[in-house]
Design a protein around this motif. Structure first.
Motif, mmCIF file in Angstrom:
data_model
loop_
_atom_site.group_PDB
_atom_site.id
_atom_site.type_symbol
_atom_site.label_atom_id
_atom_site.label_comp_id
_atom_site.label_asym_id
_atom_site.label_seq_id
_atom_site.Cartn_x
_atom_site.Cartn_y
_atom_site.Cartn_z
ATOM 1 N N LYS A 108 53.601 26.388 45.266
ATOM 2 C CA LYS A 108 54.094 27.644 45.820
ATOM 3 C C LYS A 108 53.780 27.728 47.312
ATOM 4 C CE LYS A 108 55.614 29.003 41.953
ATOM 5 N NZ LYS A 108 57.067 29.164 41.787
ATOM 6 N N SER A 109 54.539 28.539 48.014
ATOM 7 C CA SER A 109 54.268 28.702 49.438
ATOM 8 C C SER A 109 54.824 30.041 49.900
ATOM 9 C CB SER A 109 54.929 27.588 50.235
ATOM 10 O OG SER A 109 56.325 27.823 50.250
ATOM 11 N N LYS A 110 54.658 30.279 51.174
ATOM 12 C CA LYS A 110 55.101 31.514 51.821
ATOM 13 C C LYS A 110 56.496 31.926 51.348
ATOM 14 C CE LYS A 110 54.970 33.225 56.534
ATOM 15 N NZ LYS A 110 54.242 32.872 57.769
ATOM 16 N N ASP A 111 57.427 30.981 51.338
ATOM 17 C CA ASP A 111 58.819 31.324 51.037
ATOM 18 C C ASP A 111 59.178 31.078 49.573
ATOM 19 O OD1 ASP A 111 59.124 31.806 53.811
ATOM 20 O OD2 ASP A 111 59.198 29.622 54.059
ATOM 21 N N ASN A 112 58.190 30.740 48.801
ATOM 22 C CA ASN A 112 58.434 30.471 47.390
ATOM 23 C C ASN A 112 57.248 31.035 46.642
ATOM 24 O OD1 ASN A 112 58.934 29.373 44.864
ATOM 25 N ND2 ASN A 112 58.221 27.323 45.432
ATOM 26 N N ARG A 113 57.163 32.367 46.675
ATOM 27 C CA ARG A 113 55.998 33.054 46.144
ATOM 28 C C ARG A 113 55.886 32.911 44.634
ATOM 29 N NH1 ARG A 113 53.159 36.391 49.429
ATOM 30 N NH2 ARG A 113 53.597 35.798 51.572
ATOM 31 N N ASP A 114 54.678 33.069 44.198
ATOM 32 C CA ASP A 114 54.395 33.034 42.776
ATOM 33 C C ASP A 114 54.760 34.401 42.203
ATOM 34 O OD1 ASP A 114 53.238 33.012 40.239
ATOM 35 O OD2 ASP A 114 51.667 31.629 40.888
ATOM 36 N N LYS A 115 55.773 34.393 41.350
ATOM 37 C CA LYS A 115 56.262 35.642 40.748
ATOM 38 C C LYS A 115 55.128 36.388 40.031
ATOM 39 C CE LYS A 115 59.823 38.220 39.857
ATOM 40 N NZ LYS A 115 60.784 38.661 40.859
ATOM 41 N N ARG A 116 54.242 35.627 39.409
ATOM 42 C CA ARG A 116 53.158 36.257 38.653
ATOM 43 C C ARG A 116 52.305 37.145 39.555
ATOM 44 N NH1 ARG A 116 50.492 30.972 36.270
ATOM 45 N NH2 ARG A 116 50.684 30.481 38.483
ATOM 46 N N VAL A 117 52.087 36.658 40.749
ATOM 47 C CA VAL A 117 51.292 37.422 41.706
ATOM 48 C C VAL A 117 52.005 38.726 42.061
ATOM 49 C CG1 VAL A 117 50.394 37.376 44.062
ATOM 50 C CG2 VAL A 117 50.147 35.364 42.596
ATOM 51 N N GLU A 118 53.315 38.644 42.239
ATOM 52 C CA GLU A 118 54.079 39.853 42.579
ATOM 53 C C GLU A 118 54.024 40.890 41.465
ATOM 54 O OE1 GLU A 118 58.129 39.086 43.784
ATOM 55 O OE2 GLU A 118 57.431 37.423 45.057
ATOM 56 N N LEU A 119 54.188 40.413 40.224
ATOM 57 C CA LEU A 119 54.213 41.345 39.093
ATOM 58 C C LEU A 119 52.875 42.067 38.936
ATOM 59 C CD1 LEU A 119 56.142 39.030 36.625
ATOM 60 C CD2 LEU A 119 56.988 41.241 37.476
ATOM 61 N N LEU A 120 51.800 41.332 39.122
ATOM 62 C CA LEU A 120 50.478 41.949 39.001
ATOM 63 C C LEU A 120 50.264 42.993 40.086
ATOM 64 C CD1 LEU A 120 48.341 38.793 38.140
ATOM 65 C CD2 LEU A 120 48.741 40.768 36.662
ATOM 66 N N GLN A 121 50.642 42.634 41.295
ATOM 67 C CA GLN A 121 50.484 43.570 42.402
ATOM 68 C C GLN A 121 51.244 44.860 42.149
ATOM 69 O OE1 GLN A 121 51.009 42.443 46.534
ATOM 70 N NE2 GLN A 121 50.851 40.310 45.892
ATOM 71 N N ARG A 122 52.503 44.700 41.757
ATOM 72 C CA ARG A 122 53.345 45.871 41.550
ATOM 73 C C ARG A 122 52.719 46.805 40.512
ATOM 74 N NH1 ARG A 122 58.984 44.077 39.876
ATOM 75 N NH2 ARG A 122 58.598 42.629 41.604
ATOM 76 N N TYR A 123 52.222 46.211 39.431
ATOM 77 C CA TYR A 123 51.595 47.006 38.374
ATOM 78 C C TYR A 123 50.376 47.761 38.909
ATOM 79 C CZ TYR A 123 49.357 48.259 33.976
ATOM 80 O OH TYR A 123 48.785 48.956 32.947
ATOM 81 N N ALA A 124 49.559 47.044 39.642
ATOM 82 C CA ALA A 124 48.314 47.649 40.131
ATOM 83 C C ALA A 124 48.603 48.801 41.086
ATOM 84 C CB ALA A 124 47.453 46.589 40.808
ATOM 85 N N ARG A 125 49.563 48.610 41.969
ATOM 86 C CA ARG A 125 49.886 49.686 42.920
ATOM 87 C C ARG A 125 50.352 50.945 42.173
ATOM 88 N NH1 ARG A 125 48.583 47.854 47.308
ATOM 89 N NH2 ARG A 125 49.110 45.772 48.103
ATOM 90 N N LYS A 126 50.977 50.731 41.037
ATOM 91 C CA LYS A 126 51.494 51.865 40.269
ATOM 92 C C LYS A 126 50.393 52.581 39.474
ATOM 93 C CE LYS A 126 55.682 52.509 37.432
ATOM 94 N NZ LYS A 126 56.746 51.679 36.855
ATOM 95 N N PHE A 127 49.482 51.791 38.872
ATOM 96 C CA PHE A 127 48.561 52.412 37.912
ATOM 97 C C PHE A 127 47.087 52.456 38.310
ATOM 98 C CE2 PHE A 127 52.157 50.904 35.261
ATOM 99 C CZ PHE A 127 52.537 52.125 34.720
ATOM 100 N N PHE A 128 46.679 51.622 39.215
ATOM 101 C CA PHE A 128 45.244 51.584 39.525
ATOM 102 C C PHE A 128 44.862 52.742 40.432
ATOM 103 C CE2 PHE A 128 43.645 46.967 38.848
ATOM 104 C CZ PHE A 128 44.309 46.896 37.649
ATOM 105 N N PRO A 129 43.690 53.337 40.208
ATOM 106 C CA PRO A 129 43.220 54.394 41.092
ATOM 107 C C PRO A 129 43.095 53.917 42.546
ATOM 108 C CG PRO A 129 41.857 54.290 39.111
ATOM 109 C CD PRO A 129 42.787 53.123 39.054
ATOM 110 N N ALA A 130 42.735 52.656 42.737
ATOM 111 C CA ALA A 130 42.591 52.148 44.103
ATOM 112 C C ALA A 130 42.804 50.645 44.111
ATOM 113 C CB ALA A 130 41.198 52.480 44.645
ATOM 114 N N THR A 131 43.194 50.094 45.257
ATOM 115 C CA THR A 131 43.416 48.641 45.363
ATOM 116 C C THR A 131 42.765 48.095 46.636
ATOM 117 O OG1 THR A 131 45.515 49.031 46.491
ATOM 118 C CG2 THR A 131 45.617 48.680 44.104
ATOM 119 N N ARG A 132 41.567 48.524 46.854
ATOM 120 C CA ARG A 132 40.843 48.155 48.061
ATOM 121 C C ARG A 132 40.681 46.640 48.192
ATOM 122 N NH1 ARG A 132 35.463 48.525 50.488
ATOM 123 N NH2 ARG A 132 34.400 48.357 48.498
#
Ligand SMILES: CC(C)(COP(=O)(O)OP(=O)(O)OC[C@H]1O[C@@H](n2cnc3c(N)ncnc32)[C@H](O)[C@@H]1OP(=O)(O)O)[C@@H](O)C(=O)NCCC(=O)NCCS
Ligand SMILES: CC(C)(COP(=O)(O)OP(=O)(O)OC[C@H]1O[C@@H](n2cnc3c(N)ncnc32)[C@H](O)[C@@H]1OP(=O)(O)O)[C@@H](O)C(=O)NCCC(=O)NCCS
Ligand SMILES: CC(C)(COP(=O)(O)OP(=O)(O)OC[C@H]1O[C@@H](n2cnc3c(N)ncnc32)[C@H](O)[C@@H]1OP(=O)(O)O)[C@@H](O)C(=O)NCCC(=O)NCCS
Ligand SMILES: CC(C)(COP(=O)(O)OP(=O)(O)OC[C@H]1O[C@@H](n2cnc3c(N)ncnc32)[C@H](O)[C@@H]1OP(=O)(O)O)[C@@H](O)C(=O)NCCC(=O)NCCS
Lengths: 270, 270, 270, 270
Positions: D154-178
């Motif tokens: 994986k690289s800058k222009d070929n991101r790991d989808k798994r990483v994106e999905l986790l991030q999106r979930y956390a931004r939606k449900f986690f109290p904080a993402t410090r």
């Protein structure tokens, strides 16, 4: 390589590099030595270990020392972690490899796996000419137990015979025993602290291997450093104890022991 | 036992039974033999294996044979399943025990683990006085490959040197080679079917161990049956190959090989 | 393939064939289903298992059943072989993977690994329309214990709650429970022999998986046969118990337990 | 204890301490919660993990996050070290547990095992309020690769989808993402150095677990420190990947693949 590959010059790029054994010719060779040479000459298990691990032939006193380590560490009863796991696995009806492996996996910092760390610390302390008490107190400050020191059962007045036998051999055959002597001075100091802080078999093998590597003049300083850093020496304990673990696995099968269950009353549920 | 326990007669009921090594006395013993005896006498790794696995001292020709098996099976290059797994694990940066274990776990029916089955089938067929061709055709009908026969690389005109060395030794020192002779008659027949259906090293060790057990007059018939049934002989291969696997693990670390990834183009995705 | 290779048509012959997961595209897929679909839809761990093991999507009642098996088999206390080995390894200071693995290696015919054999025998007996008593007596003659029957602790009057929960679920949601009903008839008969010969959790999962496979109409007869023959179902127990084993490994580290040594007085040296 | 034991007051001293699962009562409990509660309530695999590993119930968003990690890390194709070892072992004809275990043993610093180290370093750097560039340069000076950063494919222009999905979930449900935010700032800096130095899935899970632990207000500071120090999080990867590894083992058996031998021409013998 990548360039050559892209240019189509390399058809199947090698993706594994290996240096200990060549099986492509008429006869497999261990670091260049053929099976026939090994079997027809007066060679033994210690020589095979030398060739495959250290990539050189070692003198007779050294290969015998390697074999002695294997013999002395081959087993230490059914109660130690490794044998116990193997026994439990064998009693669960599993195949020999699984039984052996379950036992091997306990080998590490607290059980049998302290040889390399002992060598690392003894070498470092001895080479930096630290006084044994300084060394021990230093370790204490860092909160690290001196590897190669301490035993759950053995003590000052109940020495580990294996340690004695190794020492006696080394004094007789090794060109020098500088690191052993250092380790003994460390032990002298730790014994003033507690009676069970003896030099254990890991410590003794660790120190003597340093002596072997340094005094044989067959290894460069860089090679010794690499051997000590990578940690070849635990390999010896692992190999040796495999004999005992296989023995325990077979023993349980021979004795037709049933599934082990730890007794409830021996567990504190909190 | 349960009753005695309930009656308070037994305080701590033993829940493990063990018979190979006693570590309670002054000095650990292997089937009653002290470490000192082993080291100070002219004993070797083969003797330790005899004591811990077979629970008796074996004559010199037998312990040397055991050591020869260990030496000859110690490694067979980096390409076989076991070495390959160990190499991959070492390149993943794992500790020595994990590397060794990942390799050991491939040992089984198709890789190295056919010694016991070879012994089982050769013994059964030979004792039942089956003609080799009958035996082979019988196995075919049952859809079972004859264990100890066949090699992916070696063939009629490219014999396995290890097999030759073992045979030569046995003919010289063993009281009898009845099972080896039988296995060779089996091979003569399978070679008429395909050139790679040679007696492999597993088959040779299997047959010769039968000869050792039967001709040494140290084992009762019941004991031999148990040894063959439980499967002691794969233990030999497992122990031997541990030397090579540890060697491969160290080799990769010495060569500082990075994480292995199988090449995409070498995989057929279906 | 060999021919094409020799003719130089294939440059790098594929040497691995694989069918469950494709990682070459933008996004890895499990049997063709993208990660995004899995996460954004209402999918769970049971769906991932369906895709990667069974290579198809299973209906909700089935994936929930899979998850129930995982939940119910996740742990069964510190005394069983697997947990015990993991505890011993953790107390030897080893890494998490080693601890888990040492425990997993006890899973087999006597501990947790009877699910597939239970399915195999129940399917065979039920399909051959054997009466339960015939089946049990047949097994006895062959000297094989009925897999899925018997428990060291549980008995007629102290049933395994896990077995009850699974049964209740299946009766509610499964299209049919033919194999469960058969297994219960087997239990009814074995209970007349001894009170601890209950259907255990392995037997229950084995029977219910047969029901799932047969009544879902998603698997061909050949596929079911293959699944039962290869032994997918122990995979479920193995996966489930991994949760508990990891839990025990962490628990010991949290509790800072020292090296385990089996007590001498609990061993009978013979 | 020793004293009480000697005085005969304790008959069978407990030699194991355990706290996650009690199997002595009517029904086994996971940290006090009965099986019935788990199955009859709306609980899932994530809840079982919470109880057995973290010894508490976690809120729905957290257990779903745990399940998402398991789902996303369940497999990543046949080419990675773990799957490859499992495939080789399965092709050697070994049982399912051996296949799984051979794959698991590759999990460590270079393959999948970087979650805990990522959490350790991100927590330390973020809490010490180090600027990301300072942190990265510091690590470089120490010669340590930033765990959780870097990917072979994986690289800058070929991101790991798994990483994106986790991030999106956390931004939606986690109290904080410090900690996630901190890790992303680290990535922003490392990407200026090389295009493949992306935050990998280990890094993302590591950072988000810190956020979960810290923002849920269910863990004391001391507990968090212990969790991060002991290394619970690799457990998640290990558990998740077990699903894929079992899948690969079954796949090879289903496809009836023969013994694997690494091609000679792909090895550089030195
Ligand atoms: C072998 C070993 C595990 C035995 O441990 P044990 O008998 O359970 O000893 P304990 O853990 O009860 O320790 C008793 C005291 O001795 C100290 N001690 C034990 N080993 C020590 C060592 N190697 N160096 C310094 N102090 C040590 C402990 O810190 C403890 O002191 P404390 O009560 O003030 O805390 C332990 O000595 C050790 O860790 N040694 C180093 C590793 C090693 O060589 N292992 C291979 C053994 S074959
Ligand atoms: C060692 C072994 C795996 C090598 O296998 P291979 O080179 O891949 O052989 P193949 O699987 O391609 O078999 C080629 C043919 O020989 C036959 N064959 C292979 N080994 C045979 C054996 N031991 N007995 C009878 N027939 C055998 C196969 O059935 C096949 O015939 P077919 O094409 O009509 O089906 C195989 O010979 C074997 O399984 N031997 C028995 C187990 C054993 O001894 N293992 C230890 C090896 S060190
Ligand atoms: C689970 C198991 C190991 C418990 O064993 P245990 O409590 O130690 O039972 P014991 O070995 O003491 O057996 C007691 C008697 O019951 C018989 N027995 C036990 N399980 C039996 C079974 N599954 N089928 C038939 N008879 C059985 C034994 O043969 C023995 O009879 P015997 O005294 O006449 O020889 C055993 O029942 C078993 O092997 N079951 C089959 C495998 C299985 O399902 N395992 C998974 C368990 S979760
Ligand atoms: C994942 C990883 C093994 C991939 O490695 P790779 O693609 O083989 O990368 P290379 O080893 O070829 O490294 C290329 C360059 O990037 C650097 N680099 C790679 N990962 C780095 C990291 N995490 N931090 C800093 N620099 C890194 C290397 O030092 C090397 O620089 P150099 O050529 O000047 O020496 C590697 O990035 C790594 O070790 N990461 C940290 C551990 C980790 O997160 N592992 C889990 C991955 S899922």
């Amino acid at each position: 390589l990548e360039a050559a590959k892209k240019a189509g010059k390399v058809r199947v790029p090698t993706n594994v590099v290996s240096s200990i054994c060549d099986d492509r010719g008429e006869e497999p060779t261990y670091h260049g030595v053929t099976m026939s040479t090994l079997i027809e000459g007066d060679f033994g298990v210690g020589d095979v270990i030398s060739l495959l691990w250290f990539k050189r032939s070692l003198p007779k006193y050294a290969t015998r020392f390697v074999e002695m380590c294997v013999m002395l560490c081959a087993d230490h009863g059914p109660c130690v972690s490794g044998a116990h796991n193997t026994i439990v696995t064998s009693r669960a009806g599993k195949d020999l490899v699984s039984c052996l492996v379950a036992g091997l996996l306990t080998i590490g910092p607290r059980f049998g796996g302290a040889i390399d760390d002992a060598a690392r610390y003894f070498q470092d302390a001895c080479d930096r000419k630290l006084d044994p008490d300084e060394f021990v107190e230093d370790m204490k400050k860092k909160g690290i137990r001196v590897p190669g020191i301490g035993h759950r059962i053995k003590s000052k007045d109940n020495r580990d015979k294996r340690v004695e036998l190794l020492q006696r051999y080394a004094r007789k055959f090794f060109p020098a025993t500088r690191y052993l002597d250092y380790a003994l001075r460390v032990e002298a100091y730790t014994l003033t602290k507690a009676a069970n802080l003896v030099m254990n078999v890991d410590g003794c093998i660790g120190a003597l291997f340093l002596d072997l590597l340094h005094s044989s003049s067959l290894f460069s300083a860089a090679e010794i450093e690499q051997i000590v850093k990578i940690g070849y020496l635990n390999g010896l304990f692992v190999l040796a104890r495999s004999i005992g673990l296989i023995g325990h696995a077979l023993d349980q099968k021979r004795l037709q022991q049933g599934l082990y269950r730890h007794p409830w009353e021996a567990v504190l549920y909190i």
